[in-house]
Design an enzyme around this catalytic site. Structure first.
Site, PDB file in Angstrom:
ATOM      1  N   LYS A 115      39.295  97.521   8.734  1.00 40.23           N
ATOM      2  CA  LYS A 115      38.825  98.077   7.850  1.00 40.23           C
ATOM      3  C   LYS A 115      38.865  99.585   7.229  1.00 40.23           C
ATOM      4  CE  LYS A 115      35.031  94.082   7.452  1.00 40.23           C
ATOM      5  NZ  LYS A 115      33.952  94.458   7.299  1.00 40.23           N
ATOM      6  N   LYS A 198      42.644  81.518   5.585  1.00 40.20           N
ATOM      7  CA  LYS A 198      41.165  81.384   5.356  1.00 40.20           C
ATOM      8  C   LYS A 198      40.902  81.733   4.543  1.00 40.20           C
ATOM      9  CE  LYS A 198      39.504  79.942   9.912  1.00 40.20           C
ATOM     10  NZ  LYS A 198      38.633  80.329  10.958  1.00 40.20           N
ATOM     11  N   LYS A 201      36.817  85.809   0.656  1.00 41.09           N
ATOM     12  CA  LYS A 201      36.266  86.162  -0.794  1.00 41.09           C
ATOM     13  C   LYS A 201      36.984  87.834  -1.515  1.00 41.09           C
ATOM     14  CE  LYS A 201      32.885  89.124   1.050  1.00 41.09           C
ATOM     15  NZ  LYS A 201      31.418  89.418   1.280  1.00 41.09           N
TER      16      LYS A 201
END
Length: 335
Positions: A115, A198, A201
């Protein structure tokens, strides 16, 4: 609450809707585990603010997430359903655990690396860095024997186990060492537009994501525009036909019909026929969940009351654990 073993799991309220992957990958399992465990299900709003959030949207999304939990089958009379920030012990225990966590140990968490590299290290918050330690506090407060996690969370659970063992070694037996309850995948659910990734969101194309709160028309459009291939055969082949395999997997997991049966039944049919039937199956399953969630959202006072009751149940357990921890580390008990 009952004498069953404790279990805790949760999701962030970082979007206006959960998606089909959340439903099949987590919620279906959570509903079933209510029978076997003394379950604590949490909406982790403290974790959500490790990245910037609009305050009003966060409040709305927290209630919407709770409403979807209930609509999908989480029973607030049976399980403790609550909001993380309603139980201050989560943040309080996290600070104690921060103080027994090595900097290098925290630096090795792969999710932070991923991240922070995407956003840039200067924009990554200290909260994002210590996210796994707050997650450890979430778990250890409830002394669970089992923690339902996906493979992507296994490293964080290992840190939780290490911190629990370290605390127990330094201060005496305090925490139950939790075991991973690796969720049995109900189905492999992939992005409709990029069926090798996958469903998430953070999808690059919103058309690849089937949301629990989508209306029937939107669901139908998304599934009918799903990526397939030029070979007209309908069979499960993840390597060569990921788009078709994804549609078959979605159908099977929601309808209960085996993939083998679906392959036989769709033999000679076109992709349009498959997509149309998958859309019908998804709408029939998600429509009632969406409608029930909207009904719950229409009465926020009642929804907040259910969450308050869940927080009361959670605090009863969490504060007992925290009091023991505070005593062990040498804090003076408040009078």
């Amino acid at each position: 609450m009952s004498g069953k073993a404790n279990l805790l799991s949760g999701m962030q309220p970082s979007a206006s809707s959960l998606h089909l992957g959340n439903y099949l990958g987590a919620l279906v399992n959570w509903v079933n585990m209510q029978e076997e465990f003394n379950a604590f299900y949490v909406i982790v709003d403290l974790h959500a603010i490790t990245v910037p959030q609009d305050p009003n949207e966060l409040r709305i999304n927290t209630r919407r997430t709770a409403a979807q939990y209930i609509a999908a089958g989480i029973d607030p009379r049976q399980s403790a359903l609550f909001v993380q920030s309603h139980v201050p012990a989560h943040a309080e225990l996290a600070w104690v655990l921060n103080c027994i966590t090595g900097f290098g140990e925290a630096s090795r968490m792969t999710q932070f690396k991923d991240k922070s590299q995407k956003a840039g290290s200067d924009s990554a918050s200290v909260g994002l860095f210590t996210y796994p330690i707050l997650q450890a506090a979430d778990i250890l407060l409830y002394q669970p024997k089992a923690v339902p996690v996906g493979e992507d969370q296994r490293q964080h659970l290992e840190l939780t186990r290490d911190l629990a063992e370290r605390f127990n070694s330094r201060f005496g037996k305090t925490f139950t060492i939790p075991e991973a309850h690796i969720l049995k995948e109900t189905a492999k659910i992939y992005d409709l537009q990029n069926p090798t990734a996958k469903m998430s969101k953070s999808a690059a194309d919103p058309k690849g994501l089937v949301n629990l709160m989508d209306d029937d028309t939107t669901i139908s459009k998304k599934i009918k525009s799903a990526v397939t291939d030029t070979d007209a055969s309908i069979k499960l082949d993840w390597e060569n036909k990921p788009g078709v395999s994804n549609l078959l997997s979605i159908h099977s997991s929601l309808s209960g019909e085996s993939v083998i049966s679906l392959e036989e039944r769709f033999q000679g049919a076109g992709y349009g026929t498959l997509k149309s039937e998958v859309a019908d199956v998804v709408i029939s399953k998600l429509g009632p969940i969406r409608d029930r969630a909207n009904e719950l959202m229409s009465d926020p006072v009642e929804l907040d009351s259910l969450l308050a009751q869940g927080a009361d149940k959670a605090r009863e357990v969490a504060e007992k654990t925290l009091a023991t921890v505070y005593e062990k580390v040498g804090f003076i008990r408040a009078k």
